[in-house]
Design a protein around this motif. Sequence first.
Motif, PDB file in Angstrom:
ATOM      1  N   LYS A 288     -19.706  -5.965 -33.393  1.00 61.86           N
ATOM      2  CA  LYS A 288     -19.925  -5.330 -34.702  1.00 61.86           C
ATOM      3  C   LYS A 288     -18.805  -5.703 -35.667  1.00 61.86           C
ATOM      4  N   VAL A 290     -16.637  -8.375 -35.470  1.00 66.37           N
ATOM      5  CA  VAL A 290     -16.358  -9.795 -35.714  1.00 66.37           C
ATOM      6  C   VAL A 290     -17.093 -10.232 -36.978  1.00 66.37           C
ATOM      7  N   PRO A 291     -16.393 -10.896 -37.929  1.00 61.35           N
ATOM      8  CA  PRO A 291     -17.070 -11.326 -39.163  1.00 61.35           C
ATOM      9  C   PRO A 291     -18.147 -12.377 -38.890  1.00 61.35           C
ATOM     10  N   PRO A 355     -19.655   5.350 -34.469  1.00 66.73           N
ATOM     11  CA  PRO A 355     -20.804   4.441 -34.345  1.00 66.73           C
ATOM     12  C   PRO A 355     -21.088   3.641 -35.611  1.00 66.73           C
ATOM     13  N   ASN A 356     -20.588   4.121 -36.755  1.00 66.48           N
ATOM     14  CA  ASN A 356     -20.875   3.407 -38.008  1.00 66.48           C
ATOM     15  C   ASN A 356     -19.809   2.385 -38.360  1.00 66.48           C
ATOM     16  N   ILE A 357     -18.961   2.088 -37.433  1.00 70.33           N
ATOM     17  CA  ILE A 357     -17.881   1.140 -37.706  1.00 70.33           C
ATOM     18  C   ILE A 357     -18.478  -0.214 -38.124  1.00 70.33           C
ATOM     19  N   GLY A 358     -17.931  -0.772 -39.194  1.00 71.35           N
ATOM     20  CA  GLY A 358     -18.414  -2.076 -39.689  1.00 71.35           C
ATOM     21  C   GLY A 358     -19.665  -1.973 -40.527  1.00 71.35           C
ATOM     22  N   LYS A 359     -20.137  -0.731 -40.771  1.00 71.34           N
ATOM     23  CA  LYS A 359     -21.389  -0.540 -41.517  1.00 71.34           C
ATOM     24  C   LYS A 359     -21.183  -0.823 -42.995  1.00 71.34           C
TER      25      LYS A 359
ATOM     26  N   HIS B  85     -28.469 -11.943 -36.442  1.00 69.96           N
ATOM     27  CA  HIS B  85     -27.248 -11.835 -35.622  1.00 69.96           C
ATOM     28  C   HIS B  85     -27.604 -11.963 -34.149  1.00 69.96           C
ATOM     29  N   PHE B 100     -31.847  -2.666 -42.552  1.00 64.01           N
ATOM     30  CA  PHE B 100     -30.635  -2.385 -41.768  1.00 64.01           C
ATOM     31  C   PHE B 100     -30.893  -2.665 -40.295  1.00 64.01           C
ATOM     32  N   CYS B 103     -28.314  -2.417 -34.393  1.00 60.32           N
ATOM     33  CA  CYS B 103     -27.578  -2.903 -33.218  1.00 60.32           C
ATOM     34  C   CYS B 103     -26.108  -3.139 -33.540  1.00 60.32           C
ATOM     35  N   HIS B 104     -25.840  -3.920 -34.604  1.00 66.37           N
ATOM     36  CA  HIS B 104     -24.436  -4.195 -34.938  1.00 66.37           C
ATOM     37  C   HIS B 104     -24.161  -3.930 -36.413  1.00 66.37           C
ATOM     38  N   ASN B 105     -24.989  -3.057 -37.002  1.00 69.35           N
ATOM     39  CA  ASN B 105     -24.779  -2.594 -38.385  1.00 69.35           C
ATOM     40  C   ASN B 105     -24.840  -3.703 -39.436  1.00 69.35           C
ATOM     41  N   ARG B 107     -26.656  -5.518 -42.650  1.00 68.00           N
ATOM     42  CA  ARG B 107     -27.507  -4.996 -43.726  1.00 68.00           C
ATOM     43  C   ARG B 107     -27.960  -6.135 -44.634  1.00 68.00           C
ATOM     44  N   SER B 116     -23.852  -6.863 -45.751  1.00 69.05           N
ATOM     45  CA  SER B 116     -22.669  -6.522 -44.961  1.00 69.05           C
ATOM     46  C   SER B 116     -22.976  -6.675 -43.480  1.00 69.05           C
ATOM     47  N   GLY B 117     -21.894  -6.651 -42.670  1.00 68.42           N
ATOM     48  CA  GLY B 117     -22.058  -6.751 -41.228  1.00 68.42           C
ATOM     49  C   GLY B 117     -22.029  -8.188 -40.739  1.00 68.42           C
ATOM     50  N   PRO B 118     -22.251  -8.354 -39.447  1.00 69.28           N
ATOM     51  CA  PRO B 118     -22.033  -9.675 -38.848  1.00 69.28           C
ATOM     52  C   PRO B 118     -23.174 -10.713 -38.923  1.00 69.28           C
TER      53      PRO B 118
END
Lengths: 359, 141
Positions: A288, A290-291, A355-359, B85, B100, B103-105, B107, B116-118
């Motif tokens: 989540k 990692v860019p 859980p919203n980390i990186g959101k 992703h 959205f 799984c890994h947020n 968007r 945003s996100g990976p």
Amino acid sequence: MARLWEKIRDYLEPRFLLSAVRDLAGKKKVPEHKRSFWYFFGGICLFLFLIQVMTGILLMLYYTPSVDAAHESVQFIMAQVKFGWLIRSVHSWTANILIGVIFVHMFSAFFLKAYRPPRELTWITGFLLLVLFLAFGFSGYLLPWNELSFFATRVGTDIAGVIPVVGKGLKTFILGGPEVSGATLTRFFWLHVGILPAIAVLIMGIHVLLVQTLGMSKPIGVTVTKEISFFPDFVLKDSLGWLIILAAVGAVCVFLPWEAGPKADPFASTPLGIKPEWYFTFMFTTLKLVPAHIFSVEGEVLAVLGFMLGGFLLLLVPLLDRRAAREKRSPVFTAVGLAVVVYIVVMTALTYLAPNIGK
Amino acid sequence: MKRRTFVNLFLGGSLLGTVISFLYPVIRYLIPPRQAEAAAKRILAAKAGELAPNSAKFFRFGSTAAVLVNTSEGQLRAFSAVCTHLTCTVRYEADTGTLFCPCHNGRFDLAGNVISGPPPRPLEAYEVEVSGSDIYVSRKT
């Protein structure tokens, strides 16, 4: 009763040479020092594995590995079969506890530097067993064919798919096709009940044989010569731990039976709050954070390669830690090991707490 | 060549050949056969009026999931619902008007671009065509 037992023993003695086996077990000694507590975790792993085998065999009686019937058969086990809920809950809970205990066993062996010569192969077979049991967990997770397991399998196999060169072929091989489907379920079932147990028993046999042949490793600098006999003293102490765990598993299963979850719908949106089993969550949360791109390479590819490199270095620790091989303390390895433990614990905690980390 | 060397090579080669002849069919058996993918080109995704503004409908498109969005402005847009992703299926969030991936947020906006996100790439966009009371979605050519 005593005479009957004597008769049985007298019959078996010349045929199986029982006294020779008993003498051999009695000769084996286990060192006693302030860190010998960690020796018990290997036996606990073996005990939990035996529970897995027994409950797994029982579950096979009612489980059907097909897309149309897998989830229904699990619901049938949970709701209709007498004590089905108990057998399945024990299987699922002990699987999770087993992986936790394997981690504890591995890291205790790591910090006590038990991988020093001549025990390099004990470490390597132990590491292979960790990988095998993670594969057991991953393949078993899909079998109920529920929402969470379906998407966890999609993500997990896609992680395999991002490995350069071999990834795509590997993913197709694991899935039995391009997507998670009925073929995947059949394959995972085949792996879970056929291939993995066969390999696990073989490697576990080598691992236990090495432990029996070489004896327990003493930490560097421990010169205590006090020892207890493996049988019956150590085995009796070990079995106390087994009983405590069995009681705890029973209690957990009664109060928190393992849920079957809603049936997977491959064409519906992924449910909110999805996450894999706890032992994969440190990788899940890393992915989540990692860019999308790092130096024009896709972030997920670098993360997956990083995990693979980390696992490979862990496998090779006995060859890398030359100081420990010379019975000298190796604080660098201890520090790196501690950093890895902190990383795993923090990332796992973040999965549940943020859980919203990186959101 | 000495006779012993010849015999060793002959027997060793035969043994190797035998092992390969056993292994080859097993390995080929383990690799799944290629099956024709259900590669849909054009599909009836919804009926006109079925989707209120600021809502979405998920449907099967070939062997994967796709999403048809009716934006707040009443524009119809369709995308592959498979996140770029790690292939989870995205959700439509009406409050933000975005797609959205839980799984890994990750968007995406309603042009399919990553906000945003990976996720490393935008969602694959599809053509939307309204024909009478039917809404068709097709792959862009």
